[in-house]
Write an enzyme that holds these catalytic residues in place. Sequence first.
Site, PDB file in Angstrom:
ATOM      1  CB  CYS A   1      -1.126  -0.169   1.326  1.00  0.00           C
ATOM      2  SG  CYS A   1      -2.076   1.210   1.075  1.00  0.00           S
TER       3      CYS A   1
ATOM      4  CB  CYS B   1      -0.451   2.352   3.765  1.00  0.00           C
ATOM      5  SG  CYS B   1      -2.207   1.745   3.501  1.00  0.00           S
ATOM      6  CG  ASP B   2       3.343   1.706   4.271  1.00  0.00           C
ATOM      7  OD1 ASP B   2       2.914   2.101   5.620  1.00  0.00           O
ATOM      8  OD2 ASP B   2       2.952   0.228   4.111  1.00  0.00           O
TER       9      ASP B   2
HETATM   10  C1  LIG Z   1       0.380  -3.982   5.157  1.00  0.00           C
HETATM   11  C2  LIG Z   1      -1.066  -3.559   5.113  1.00  0.00           C
HETATM   12  C3  LIG Z   1      -0.808  -1.954   5.234  1.00  0.00           C
HETATM   13  C4  LIG Z   1      -1.656  -1.361   5.241  1.00  0.00           C
HETATM   14  N1  LIG Z   1      -1.386   0.568   5.572  1.00  0.00           N
HETATM   15  C5  LIG Z   1      -2.153   1.302   5.975  1.00  0.00           C
HETATM   16  C6  LIG Z   1      -2.734   2.582   6.309  1.00  0.00           C
HETATM   17  O1  LIG Z   1      -1.501   3.132   7.165  1.00  0.00           O
HETATM   18  N2  LIG Z   1      -3.165   3.447   6.169  1.00  0.00           N
HETATM   19  C7  LIG Z   1      -4.883   2.553   6.214  1.00  0.00           C
HETATM   20  O2  LIG Z   1      -5.472   3.344   5.691  1.00  0.00           O
HETATM   21  N3  LIG Z   1      -4.520   1.524   5.326  1.00  0.00           N
HETATM   22  C8  LIG Z   1      -3.904   0.532   5.471  1.00  0.00           C
HETATM   23  N4  LIG Z   1      -4.235  -0.330   4.594  1.00  0.00           N
HETATM   24  C9  LIG Z   1      -4.942  -1.122   4.351  1.00  0.00           C
HETATM   25  C10 LIG Z   1      -6.154  -1.399   5.465  1.00  0.00           C
HETATM   26  O3  LIG Z   1      -5.978  -2.308   6.254  1.00  0.00           O
HETATM   27  C11 LIG Z   1      -7.741  -1.746   4.241  1.00  0.00           C
HETATM   28  O4  LIG Z   1      -7.998  -1.027   3.413  1.00  0.00           O
HETATM   29  C12 LIG Z   1      -8.747  -2.103   6.221  1.00  0.00           C
HETATM   30  O5  LIG Z   1      -7.830  -3.026   6.620  1.00  0.00           O
HETATM   31  C13 LIG Z   1      -9.976  -3.079   5.093  1.00  0.00           C
HETATM   32  O6  LIG Z   1     -10.619  -3.127   6.005  1.00  0.00           O
HETATM   33  P1  LIG Z   1     -11.438  -4.647   5.947  1.00  0.00           P
HETATM   34  O7  LIG Z   1     -12.478  -4.806   7.269  1.00  0.00           O
HETATM   35  O8  LIG Z   1     -13.223  -3.706   4.772  1.00  0.00           O
HETATM   36  O9  LIG Z   1     -11.405  -5.672   5.342  1.00  0.00           O
HETATM   37  P2  LIG Z   1     -10.062  -6.429   6.111  1.00  0.00           P
HETATM   38  O10 LIG Z   1      -8.780  -5.880   6.860  1.00  0.00           O
HETATM   39  O11 LIG Z   1      -8.764  -7.489   5.128  1.00  0.00           O
HETATM   40  O12 LIG Z   1     -10.418  -7.570   6.993  1.00  0.00           O
HETATM   41  C14 LIG Z   1     -11.183  -8.515   6.733  1.00  0.00           C
HETATM   42  C15 LIG Z   1     -11.965  -9.340   7.901  1.00  0.00           C
HETATM   43  O13 LIG Z   1     -12.476  -9.966   7.240  1.00  0.00           O
HETATM   44  C16 LIG Z   1     -12.270 -11.204   8.308  1.00  0.00           C
HETATM   45  N5  LIG Z   1     -12.610 -13.050   7.430  1.00  0.00           N
HETATM   46  C17 LIG Z   1     -12.016 -12.544   6.420  1.00  0.00           C
HETATM   47  N6  LIG Z   1     -12.648 -14.344   5.878  1.00  0.00           N
HETATM   48  C18 LIG Z   1     -13.573 -14.309   7.091  1.00  0.00           C
HETATM   49  C19 LIG Z   1     -14.991 -15.444   6.801  1.00  0.00           C
HETATM   50  N7  LIG Z   1     -15.283 -16.658   6.100  1.00  0.00           N
HETATM   51  N8  LIG Z   1     -15.376 -15.192   7.424  1.00  0.00           N
HETATM   52  C20 LIG Z   1     -15.596 -14.617   9.273  1.00  0.00           C
HETATM   53  N9  LIG Z   1     -14.171 -13.247   8.645  1.00  0.00           N
HETATM   54  C21 LIG Z   1     -13.500 -13.325   8.202  1.00  0.00           C
HETATM   55  C22 LIG Z   1     -10.822 -11.652   8.572  1.00  0.00           C
HETATM   56  O14 LIG Z   1     -10.617 -11.837   8.941  1.00  0.00           O
HETATM   57  C23 LIG Z   1     -10.848  -9.979   8.918  1.00  0.00           C
HETATM   58  O15 LIG Z   1     -10.586  -9.987  10.138  1.00  0.00           O
HETATM   59  C24 LIG Z   1      -2.942  -1.350   4.816  1.00  0.00           C
HETATM   60  C25 LIG Z   1      -2.900  -2.689   3.971  1.00  0.00           C
HETATM   61  C26 LIG Z   1      -2.064  -3.295   4.306  1.00  0.00           C
HETATM   62  C27 LIG Z   1      -2.542  -4.917   4.108  1.00  0.00           C
END
Ligand SMILES: Cc1cc2nc3c(=O)[nH]c(=O)nc-3n(C[C@H](O)[C@H](O)[C@H](O)COP(=O)(O)OP(=O)(O)OC[C@H]3O[C@@H](n4cnc5c(N)ncnc54)[C@H](O)[C@@H]3O)c2cc1C
Length: 315
Positions: free
Chosen positions: A136, A139-140
């Site tokens: 990302c 982010c970084d």
């Molecule tokens: C290395 C890294 C660094 C990042 N840094 C930043 C940053 O500095 N700032 C920023 O704004 N964004 C950052 N991001 C992006 C940010 O983390 C994501 O946009 C955000 O986490 C997305 O949120 P989400 O809840 O939609 O999905 P996710 O964070 O992907 O969470 C998905 C959730 O669903 C769960 N899940 C999946 N399948 C199932 C299932 N079958 N049953 C039950 N649960 C399930 C997972 O375990 C998890 O808890 C970064 C991403 C990465 C990979």
Amino acid sequence: MTETRHVKVLILGAGPTGLSAALYAARAELAPVVLTGMQLGGQAALTDVIENYPGFPEGVGGAQLGELFQKQAERFGAKVEYDLATEVDFSQRPYKVVADNGAYSADTLIIATGADPVHLNIPGEYEMTGRGVSYCATCDGWFFKDKKVVVVGGGDSAFEEGLFLTRYASSVTLVHRREEFRASAILQKRAQEHPKFNFILNTVVTEVEQGEKVTSLKLKNVVSGEESQFETDGLFIFIGHTPNTQMFKGKLAMSELGYIKVNDKMETGVAGVYAAGEAADPTFKQVITSAGMGAAAAIQATRHLEALEAESARG
Ligand SMILES: Cc1cc2nc3c(=O)[nH]c(=O)nc-3n(C[C@H](O)[C@H](O)[C@H](O)COP(=O)(O)OP(=O)(O)OC[C@H]3O[C@@H](n4cnc5c(N)ncnc54)[C@H](O)[C@@H]3O)c2cc1C
């Protein structure tokens, strides 16, 4: 046989989206249940520091932010279950969800299963994530002021993110396994004309040297087979993103890439089933946008339940 637990709001996923939805549904006194899947805190928990989530002027640890989200939702009555959903049935209401440790029936469902960046699966990649390996740039990128970075990929996102990184980095070297790119012509032109942008073609990264921070990569030319060492401070991998939505195939409308289609109220085509955050968002992919969508989905689920209640009161 396991007992089926009935809930008004079931949330699949405990990343920023799911935990924000849980906070809103809990404050509406709907006692939501959140299934965490494999990663409590979601992708955000994989990163060391998050500096672009408002309210934390000094930044906040990725895992710590997840814990704070969880604590806040639990304070109002949300229940977090360490369980992975494996099957859904939308054919009748209440909807059915089967998980590894039990079964649920739910009046409304919020899908917040997020997405996973596609990995190179090379030695050192996982170990050095957050220490110079990133997925990302938004982010970084800031951490790489005046540093050398390598970008892997050949599509639009590799070029877009690579161009974004030129704001900070002293040089951006795009490593691509082929000689041609899938990226649009305009992005290719911009990168080729940019003084900080360099290309290494027909080449793959085979290893990230491990240490406190990324310092060098092993490269291999796929045509000549020649191996070399490349010094860099960062490795940004943009070879795709896979939404965790396989379970909903054939049950909900999806884009070609597997993002669940929603309207501006986070509604899927099935009444009372919402999708939010990265499971439904191919565009923004940030903690704040995902949290916002999670909150919106929970508000909408609350309104939906109120309408159902009013309907049944009228008889
Ligand atoms: C290395 C890294 C660094 C990042 N840094 C930043 C940053 O500095 N700032 C920023 O704004 N964004 C950052 N991001 C992006 C940010 O983390 C994501 O946009 C955000 O986490 C997305 O949120 P989400 O809840 O939609 O999905 P996710 O964070 O992907 O969470 C998905 C959730 O669903 C769960 N899940 C999946 N399948 C199932 C299932 N079958 N049953 C039950 N649960 C399930 C997972 O375990 C998890 O808890 C970064 C991403 C990465 C990979």
